[in-house]
Each structure stands twice: as structure tokens, then as C-alpha cells.
Design a protein around this motif. Structure first.
Motif, PDB file in Angstrom:
ATOM      1  N   LEU A 182       0.825  -1.214   0.000  1.00  0.00           N
ATOM      2  CA  LEU A 182       0.000   0.000   0.000  1.00  0.00           C
ATOM      3  C   LEU A 182       0.859   1.264   0.000  1.00  0.00           C
ATOM      4  N   TYR A 183       1.957   1.247   0.695  1.00  0.00           N
ATOM      5  CA  TYR A 183       2.828   2.421   0.796  1.00  0.00           C
ATOM      6  C   TYR A 183       3.890   2.445  -0.300  1.00  0.00           C
ATOM      7  N   GLY A 184       3.922   1.448  -1.161  1.00  0.00           N
ATOM      8  CA  GLY A 184       4.856   1.410  -2.271  1.00  0.00           C
ATOM      9  C   GLY A 184       6.274   1.017  -1.884  1.00  0.00           C
ATOM     10  N   ARG A 185       6.460   0.303  -0.830  1.00  0.00           N
ATOM     11  CA  ARG A 185       7.784  -0.139  -0.405  1.00  0.00           C
ATOM     12  C   ARG A 185       8.079  -1.527  -0.957  1.00  0.00           C
ATOM     13  N   ALA A 186       9.300  -1.962  -0.803  1.00  0.00           N
ATOM     14  CA  ALA A 186       9.721  -3.276  -1.304  1.00  0.00           C
ATOM     15  C   ALA A 186       9.076  -4.379  -0.471  1.00  0.00           C
ATOM     16  N   THR A 187       8.544  -5.401  -1.165  1.00  0.00           N
ATOM     17  CA  THR A 187       7.892  -6.512  -0.469  1.00  0.00           C
ATOM     18  C   THR A 187       8.803  -7.731  -0.342  1.00  0.00           C
ATOM     19  N   ASP A 188       9.970  -7.676  -0.961  1.00  0.00           N
ATOM     20  CA  ASP A 188      10.862  -8.823  -0.898  1.00  0.00           C
ATOM     21  C   ASP A 188      11.826  -8.760   0.288  1.00  0.00           C
ATOM     22  N   ALA A 189      11.688  -7.741   1.130  1.00  0.00           N
ATOM     23  CA  ALA A 189      12.567  -7.607   2.296  1.00  0.00           C
ATOM     24  C   ALA A 189      12.216  -8.663   3.331  1.00  0.00           C
ATOM     25  N   VAL A 190      13.196  -9.045   4.123  1.00  0.00           N
ATOM     26  CA  VAL A 190      12.996 -10.052   5.156  1.00  0.00           C
ATOM     27  C   VAL A 190      12.233  -9.416   6.316  1.00  0.00           C
ATOM     28  N   ILE A 191      11.209 -10.144   6.754  1.00  0.00           N
ATOM     29  CA  ILE A 191      10.399  -9.665   7.886  1.00  0.00           C
ATOM     30  C   ILE A 191      10.819 -10.452   9.113  1.00  0.00           C
ATOM     31  N   ARG A 192      11.271  -9.716  10.137  1.00  0.00           N
ATOM     32  CA  ARG A 192      11.672 -10.390  11.375  1.00  0.00           C
ATOM     33  C   ARG A 192      10.438 -10.882  12.112  1.00  0.00           C
ATOM     34  N   PRO A 193      10.465 -12.103  12.620  1.00  0.00           N
ATOM     35  CA  PRO A 193       9.302 -12.612  13.358  1.00  0.00           C
ATOM     36  C   PRO A 193       9.132 -11.883  14.694  1.00  0.00           C
ATOM     37  N   LEU A 194       7.891 -11.937  15.177  1.00  0.00           N
ATOM     38  CA  LEU A 194       7.578 -11.359  16.490  1.00  0.00           C
ATOM     39  C   LEU A 194       8.211 -12.220  17.583  1.00  0.00           C
TER      40      LEU A 194
END
Length: 181
Positions: free
Chosen positions: A55-67
């Protein structure tokens, strides 16, 4: 009906909140359930983060750190609580829609029966009108025949009167002649 619906949804929320709170409290106590909800919370976190990035136009392939585990349990408990509340509310809406549809179906069936009754009554009235037309024609024919018959009787009666008058005048003449002699 609308105020009753609002009251019903408020009652559903009020009833389902204690259930959701109970689920939240129990979520951290059972190890298997805890693992399940942590996985659920992590999947939800990844989904919402990717959605926000798109939605904000940022990269979606970045690694997401788990909670971390505590935040995941809390997020999963909140998610389960909201899921219970929305499920109960959704079921209430579905029930109301089905009830309304059944009510409309009954009303429609009643309307169809009324229409069929009116059609049958119209057909019966048409038959009665036809029967009355036939009777009227029979009566007119009878009156017409009777009129001709009466005309002939009247004509015959007039002719008889004429004959009687003639006969009487002839008798009068005969009697007059007999007196003169």
C-alpha cells in the motif's frame, strides 16, 4: 426492525467478549495451543506487513523479522478474540438474512395463492356470465316465439271477432227482415 438488529448485535458482542477473553487467557497456558497460535500470529504479522508495504509502495521482498513469543501470543489472542466476535456476529447476520428470506418466501407464497384464488374466482365468474348469456338467449327466443304465437293468436282472435260481428250483423239483418215480413 433496525433498532432490534442493533440491540441484537450489541448483545452478541457482549456475550462473545467473555468468550474471547477466556480464549486469550487460555492461549498462553497450553503448549500445543500456544505453538499453534504463535504460528497463526506470525503468519498474520507477515501478511499485514506485506500488505502495508504494498500500500505504501515499499519493497515486499525484504525479510520480515518474526515477532517475539510474548508479542506473538498476545497478537494471536487478540486475533482469536476478534475472530470469535466477528464469527458470532456473522452467524447472527446470516441467521437474520435466512429468517428474512423465509419470511419473504412465505409472503410470496401467500400472494401466489391469493392470485390463484382470484384467477379461479374470475374463471368461475366467466362461466356464470356465459351461463347467464345462454339463459338470456333462451329467454329471448322464448319471448320471441311467444310474441309470434301471441300475434297469431291475436290476429286469429281479431278475425274471429270480425266473423262474429259479421255473423251478428247478418243475424240482425235476418231478424230485421223476419220482422218486416
Amino acid at each position: 426492525m433496525f433498532p432490534l438488529f442493533k440491540l441484537g448485535t450489541l448483545a452478541v458482542r457482549t456475550i462473545s467478549k467473555p468468550i474471547a477473553n477466556r480464549l486469550k487467557a487460555e492461549a498462553g497456558l497450553h503448549p500445543r495451543f500456544r505453538e499453534y497460535i504463535i504460528g497463526l500470529a506470525q503468519a498474520n504479522y507477515r501478511f499485514t506487513t506485506n500488505l502495508q508495504r504494498r500500500l505504501y509502495g515499499r519493497a515486499t521482498d525484504a525479510v520480515i523479522r518474526p515477532l517475539d513469543e510474548a508479542k506473538a501470543v498476545g497478537a494471536a489472542a487478540e486475533l482469536l478474540g476478534e475472530l470469535v466476535i466477528f464469527s458470532v456476529a456473522g452467524l447472527a447476520v446470516i441467521y437474520e438474512v435466512n429468517r428474512s428470506a423465509r419470511s419473504e418466501a412465505r409472503k410470496e407464497e401467500q400472494r401466489k395463492q391469493e392470485i390463484e384464488g382470484l384467477k379461479k374466482r374470475g374463471t368461475d365468474l366467466e362461466k356464470q356470465v356465459q351461463c347467464l348469456k345462454v339463459k338470456l338467449q333462451e329467454m329471448e327466443q322464448l319471448v320471441q316465439r311467444r310474441s309470434w304465437l301471441d300475434f297469431f293468436k291475436f290476429w286469429h282472435a281479431q278475425a274471429m271477432l270480425q266473423d262474429q260481428k259479421s255473423a251478428m250483423s247478418c243475424d240482425f239483418l235476418h231478424t230485421d227482415a223476419a220482422f218486416k215480413l
